[in-house]
Design a protein around this motif. Structure first.
Motif, PDB file in Angstrom:
ATOM      1  N   PRO A   1      -1.716  10.059  47.949  1.00 13.46           N
ATOM      2  CA  PRO A   1      -3.331   9.089  47.099  1.00 13.46           C
ATOM      3  C   PRO A   1      -4.147   8.586  48.346  1.00 13.46           C
ATOM      4  O   PRO A   1      -5.682   8.529  48.257  1.00 13.46           O
ATOM      5  N   GLU A   2      -3.334   7.675  49.055  1.00 15.26           N
ATOM      6  CA  GLU A   2      -3.807   7.365  50.163  1.00 15.26           C
ATOM      7  C   GLU A   2      -4.781   8.816  51.034  1.00 15.26           C
ATOM      8  O   GLU A   2      -6.079   8.669  51.709  1.00 15.26           O
ATOM      9  N   ALA A   3      -3.963   9.557  50.857  1.00 13.63           N
ATOM     10  CA  ALA A   3      -4.332  10.430  51.978  1.00 13.63           C
ATOM     11  C   ALA A   3      -6.212  10.897  51.352  1.00 13.63           C
ATOM     12  O   ALA A   3      -6.814  12.046  52.331  1.00 13.63           O
ATOM     13  N   VAL A   4      -5.848  11.469  49.857  1.00 17.23           N
ATOM     14  CA  VAL A   4      -7.029  11.817  49.043  1.00 17.23           C
ATOM     15  C   VAL A   4      -8.322  11.268  49.162  1.00 17.23           C
ATOM     16  O   VAL A   4      -8.940  11.276  49.579  1.00 17.23           O
TER      17      VAL A   4
ATOM     18  N   ALA B   1      -8.901  22.720  50.568  1.00 17.51           N
ATOM     19  CA  ALA B   1      -7.436  23.211  52.285  1.00 17.51           C
ATOM     20  C   ALA B   1      -7.454  21.293  52.213  1.00 17.51           C
ATOM     21  O   ALA B   1      -6.445  21.839  52.934  1.00 17.51           O
ATOM     22  N   ALA B   2      -9.225  20.835  52.413  1.00 24.25           N
ATOM     23  CA  ALA B   2      -8.216  19.424  52.756  1.00 24.25           C
ATOM     24  C   ALA B   2      -6.786  18.362  51.801  1.00 24.25           C
ATOM     25  O   ALA B   2      -6.163  17.600  52.036  1.00 24.25           O
ATOM     26  N   LEU B   3      -7.479  18.679  50.269  1.00 24.47           N
ATOM     27  CA  LEU B   3      -6.964  18.789  49.118  1.00 24.47           C
ATOM     28  C   LEU B   3      -5.521  18.926  49.272  1.00 24.47           C
ATOM     29  O   LEU B   3      -4.495  18.467  48.813  1.00 24.47           O
ATOM     30  N   ARG B   4      -5.153  20.022  49.730  1.00 28.09           N
ATOM     31  CA  ARG B   4      -4.269  20.617  49.630  1.00 28.09           C
ATOM     32  C   ARG B   4      -2.943  19.852  51.034  1.00 28.09           C
ATOM     33  O   ARG B   4      -2.073  20.158  50.503  1.00 28.09           O
ATOM     34  N   GLU B   5      -3.815  19.949  51.674  1.00 20.78           N
ATOM     35  CA  GLU B   5      -3.169  18.964  52.413  1.00 20.78           C
ATOM     36  C   GLU B   5      -2.352  17.584  52.167  1.00 20.78           C
ATOM     37  O   GLU B   5      -1.197  17.169  52.809  1.00 20.78           O
ATOM     38  N   ALA B   6      -2.824  17.144  51.382  1.00 26.31           N
ATOM     39  CA  ALA B   6      -2.941  15.921  50.304  1.00 26.31           C
ATOM     40  C   ALA B   6      -1.565  15.680  49.845  1.00 26.31           C
ATOM     41  O   ALA B   6      -1.072  15.008  48.904  1.00 26.31           O
ATOM     42  N   ALA B   7      -1.520  16.962  49.158  1.00 27.58           N
ATOM     43  CA  ALA B   7      -0.445  17.684  47.745  1.00 27.58           C
ATOM     44  C   ALA B   7       0.351  18.457  48.805  1.00 27.58           C
ATOM     45  O   ALA B   7       1.106  19.438  47.607  1.00 27.58           O
ATOM     46  N   ASN B   8       0.763  18.197  49.806  1.00 21.98           N
ATOM     47  CA  ASN B   8       2.071  18.325  50.392  1.00 21.98           C
ATOM     48  C   ASN B   8       1.892  20.422  50.294  1.00 21.98           C
ATOM     49  O   ASN B   8       2.989  20.517  49.862  1.00 21.98           O
ATOM     50  N   GLY B   9       0.524  20.882  50.959  1.00 21.10           N
ATOM     51  CA  GLY B   9       0.891  22.095  50.983  1.00 21.10           C
ATOM     52  C   GLY B   9       0.567  22.912  49.282  1.00 21.10           C
ATOM     53  O   GLY B   9       1.151  24.068  50.042  1.00 21.10           O
ATOM     54  N   GLN B  10       0.944  22.233  48.217  1.00 21.72           N
ATOM     55  CA  GLN B  10       0.988  23.230  47.346  1.00 21.72           C
ATOM     56  C   GLN B  10       0.081  24.220  47.528  1.00 21.72           C
ATOM     57  O   GLN B  10      -0.992  23.795  47.274  1.00 21.72           O
ATOM     58  N   GLU B  11       0.306  25.073  47.061  1.00 25.65           N
ATOM     59  CA  GLU B  11      -0.796  26.704  47.696  1.00 25.65           C
ATOM     60  C   GLU B  11      -1.955  26.904  46.053  1.00 25.65           C
ATOM     61  O   GLU B  11      -2.667  27.642  46.860  1.00 25.65           O
ATOM     62  N   HIS B  12      -1.136  26.358  45.367  1.00 23.26           N
ATOM     63  CA  HIS B  12      -2.664  26.696  43.809  1.00 23.26           C
ATOM     64  C   HIS B  12      -3.746  25.817  43.930  1.00 23.26           C
ATOM     65  O   HIS B  12      -4.299  25.813  43.451  1.00 23.26           O
TER      66      HIS B  12
END
Length: 230
Positions: free
Chosen positions: A159-162, A57-68
């Motif tokens: 990348p900074e968010a990751v 879920a944290a990664l999804r947030e850093a990935a512009n909300g991409q559901e997959h």
């Protein structure tokens, strides 16, 4: 699978089955990934494998909300070490032990070259690690599909968010790519479905002299008759 079947039937998959990906399967995939080629065999890659829901879920947030990112049971952060010398001693000691270098003097000469690479400007070192680490990411996707595990590469992320979300040293590591992994949902990786458009060998390969290809006209547009106004 045969190699040709792996590379021609692999699809980028967004829809995953509601099924966990066993740890032993993940480990067997990475057992193959570690054989990926790299500059000087320096293997600058690291992989952060996320299986817990809150981490994905944290990664999804850093990935512009991409559901997959959360729909898949596993998401991988592909990281590149920006220091070429990080693993150089172990690599070149092995070269000497196995006869790839004749002696320690030759080893020291190669080490000096790599040490000089480590002093390059940060952007040049970033480019260096992205080149090698991207090879490993490709090996990851092919090795996964060889075991029936679907993947999808993701380049759209912050990348900074990751780095911040997972306490990664951004001065040392470059988030190169994200990859989702899991068994595909029914028909999501239908190998019999017609492949998406691929440019031809004649268009992408240039022998001895580079002649840039012109912008490609849409295949569909090329088949559409011109209107009377043209």
């Amino acid at each position: 699978m045969e190699y040709s079947e792996v590379v021609t039937s692999r699809r980028s998959v967004h829809q995953y089955a509601d099924e966990d990906l066993p740890a032993e399967v993940v480990e067997s995939i990475f057992e193959r990934v570690r054989y990926a080629p790299s500059s000087y065999n320096l293997q600058p890659w690291e992989f952060l494998v996320l299986t817990e829901g809150e981490n994905r879920a944290a990664l999804r947030e850093a990935a512009n909300g991409q559901e997959h990112v959360t729909d898949a049971p596993v998401a991988v952060v592909v990281l590149g070490n920006k220091d070429p010398a990080a693993h150089a001693e172990a690599v070149f000691d092995d070269w000497v032990a196995k006869g790839y270098l004749p002696n320690n003097d030759a080893r020291d000469a190669v080490m000096e070259n790599v040490a000089a690479m480590s002093e390059l400007p940060a952007e040049e070192r970033r480019v260096w690690t992205v080149r090698s680490t991207t090879i490993a990411a490709t090996e990851l996707m092919n090795a996964a599909w060889d075991q029936g595990v679907a993947t999808c590469p993701i380049g759209g992320f912050d990348p900074e968010a990751v780095v911040e979300a997972f306490d990664i040293d951004g001065s040392q590591y470059e988030p190169v790519m994200l990859v989702t992994m899991g068994y595909p949902a029914d028909e999501a990786a239908d190998v019999d479905r017609e492949r998406k458009y691929r440019r031809s060998v004649d268009e992408i390969v240039h022998f001895d002299e580079f002649d840039p290809a012109a912008s490609t006209e849409s295949p569909a547009a090329a088949e559409t008759p011109a209107s009377s106004d043209d």
